[in-house]
Design a protein around this motif. Structure first.
Motif, short mmCIF file in Angstrom:
data_model
loop_
_atom_site.label_atom_id
_atom_site.label_comp_id
_atom_site.label_asym_id
_atom_site.label_seq_id
_atom_site.Cartn_x
_atom_site.Cartn_y
_atom_site.Cartn_z
N VAL A 157 0.84 -1.20 0.00
CA VAL A 157 0.00 0.00 0.00
C VAL A 157 0.88 1.26 0.00
O VAL A 157 0.64 2.19 -0.76
CB VAL A 157 -0.95 0.00 1.23
N PHE A 158 1.91 1.25 0.86
CA PHE A 158 2.75 2.45 0.98
C PHE A 158 3.44 2.77 -0.35
O PHE A 158 3.42 3.91 -0.81
CB PHE A 158 3.77 2.27 2.09
N ILE A 159 4.06 1.76 -0.94
CA ILE A 159 4.78 2.02 -2.20
C ILE A 159 3.79 2.40 -3.30
O ILE A 159 4.03 3.31 -4.09
CB ILE A 159 5.63 0.79 -2.58
N GLY A 160 2.66 1.71 -3.34
CA GLY A 160 1.63 2.05 -4.33
C GLY A 160 1.14 3.48 -4.16
O GLY A 160 0.94 4.20 -5.14
N ASN A 161 0.98 3.90 -2.90
CA ASN A 161 0.54 5.28 -2.62
C ASN A 161 1.61 6.30 -2.99
O ASN A 161 1.32 7.38 -3.47
CB ASN A 161 0.22 5.45 -1.13
N PHE A 162 2.87 5.93 -2.71
CA PHE A 162 3.95 6.91 -2.81
C PHE A 162 4.19 7.37 -4.25
O PHE A 162 4.80 8.40 -4.47
CB PHE A 162 5.23 6.33 -2.22
N PHE A 163 3.70 6.57 -5.20
CA PHE A 163 3.87 6.97 -6.59
C PHE A 163 3.05 8.22 -6.93
O PHE A 163 3.19 8.77 -8.02
CB PHE A 163 3.53 5.80 -7.53
N GLU A 164 2.22 8.66 -6.00
CA GLU A 164 1.51 9.93 -6.15
C GLU A 164 2.50 11.08 -6.34
O GLU A 164 2.23 12.03 -7.08
CB GLU A 164 0.66 10.17 -4.89
#
Lengths: 251, 176
Positions: free
Chosen positions: A95-102
């Motif tokens: 979730v964190f890595i997926g979110n961080f691509f923001e």
């Protein structure tokens, strides 16, 4: 009035596939981010040395593992929850890595601003919840959910129905939507201020507002980095809480 | 003109509902997550946890060893202090014993010296007495002669020496 042209929601979150367009395996930007969210932890763990005195990447990996252990597992489940460390660590990192691509240039799109990944994780959370309940309490776990013994018999069908809907539908759906909506809202917010900056840069009478918009864009970018972490933490923590409520239904 | 084009696009293509997941994203998301989960579960996490557990065990062992060494040092210190106290007590006892022995020896020596002095005094007194007796014995005839001679002179030669000498000797031989 100001000539602002805000893109449609599809333009913000819907990405064409690089191959296999229209098929179930079509790989678009969200798919690539998901694959990167797989590859990054693998590389992190691979390059982390296993020395007695940690340094470099080993510090990052051990800090992450300790964070999940001390801030997610121990407060919500306790020592018995250590066996769920792989699941909760995977959820947190994914979730964190997926979110961080923001906030990563050229991507600038959180994978969880699309419903697919949050839904998968919510289903995993639900299945884990049910599986742990069955494993530790057998069929009585399901029976207590849909035919709760702690309410009067006359109310059991109604409470049972509410409990069933809450546990099996509303809770996972809320879990998924919480992550999805937060990330989508953040994404729209950043796009809004990005579009505003570009538009103001080309409009001379309103160019005086540009610094404020730009400052807001920078601040919101920092805020989104925080939200990326926070949502990953919340998702993993709620999954841990569900597991604990499955392990100890009396609570 | 632009809005007309936008409106035409919207009519031509209905916007999708963002809350409905699409299959290709579900596919890649599921593959990525389950693969990550499996890798973390079986490959990536165990060595890291092992290293962390080893470190914790090493730290705990070092801490235990330090505690044991500290306890041992405290024990050794206590034992040393006990030994020191024992040695001090023993030294005090030895000093006390030596002092009492010295006192006894001194008393013994003093007593012996006193005895010797008394014996020597007795011998000396005996010798003095003997000497005096001998001197008296030696002087007695001369003293008698002198006394009789003196008495004869006083009496103008009327003293009978044959009668007076035994009387004088008797007086000289009397204890007082």
């Amino acid at each position: 009035m100001f000539g602002l042209e805000f893109p449609s929601i599809d333009n913000l979150v819907k990405w064409p596939s690089y191959f296999g367009e229209g098929t179930f395996y079509g790989l678009n930007k969200i798919g690539i981010i998901s694959l990167i969210a797989l590859i990054v932890p693998v590389l992190m763990f691979h390059f982390a040395r296993k020395d007695l005195v940690p340094r470099g990447m080993q510090n990052v990996v051990e800090l992450t593992v300790e964070f999940v252990e001390q801030q997610i597992i121990m407060p919500s489940i306790g020592p018995a929850g250590m066996r769920y460390m792989p699941l909760l660590l995977s959820i947190f990192l994914f979730v964190f890595i997926g979110n961080f691509f923001e906030v990563i240039p050229t991507f600038q799109m959180p994978a969880n601003a699309r419903m697919a990944n949050p839904l998968i994780l919510a289903i995993v959370s639900l299945v884990t919840y049910v599986g742990v309940g069955f494993k530790h309490h057998g069929f009585s776990f399901l029976k207590e959910t849909i035919w709760p013994s702690f309410v009067p018999v006359g109310l059991r069908p109604l409470v049972g129905l509410i409990e069933f809907l809450t546990v099996f539908i509303i809770r996972p759906f809320a879990l998924a939507v919480r992550l999805f909506a937060n990330m989508l809202a953040g994404h729209i917010l950043l796009v809004t201020f990005g579009v505003l900056c570009i538009t103001l840069f080309t409009l001379s009478p309103l160019v005086i507002v540009l610094p404020f918009s730009f400052i807001m864009l920078v601040l919101l970018t920092a805020f989104e980095m925080f939200v990326s972490f926070l949502q990953a933490f919340v998702f993993a923590l709620l999954t841990a809480v569900f597991i604990d409520s499955s392990l100890n239904p009396a609570h | 003109m632009y809005y007309a084009l936008l409106a035409a696009e919207e009519i031509a293509e209905e916007p999708s509902n963002p809350i409905i997941p699409v299959w290709n994203e579900l596919f890649w998301g599921a593959i990525s997550f389950f693969l990550l989960w499996a890798l973390i579960r079986y490959v990536l996490l165990p060595p890291v946890q092992r290293a962390m557990n080893d470190r914790a065990a090493t730290i705990q062992a070092d801490r235990d060893a330090a505690d044991a060494a500290k306890a041992q040092a405290v024990s050794a210190s206590t034992e040393l202090e006990d030994q020191l106290a024992g040695v001090r007590a023993e030294a005090a006892s030895i000093i006390e014993q030596a002092r009492s022995e010295a006192d006894a020896e001194r008393e013994r020596l003093v007593a012996r010296a006193e005895r010797e002095v008394a014996a020597m005094r007795e011998i000396a007194e005996t010798e003095i007495q003997t000497e005096r007796e001998q001197a008296m014995q030696a002087l007695r005839p001369q003293v008698a002669d002198l006394a009789v001679g003196a008495a004869s002179k006083v009496m103008n030669g009327t003293v009978d020496l044959g009668r007076a000498r035994p009387v004088v000797n008797q007086i000289l031989n009397s204890p007082n």
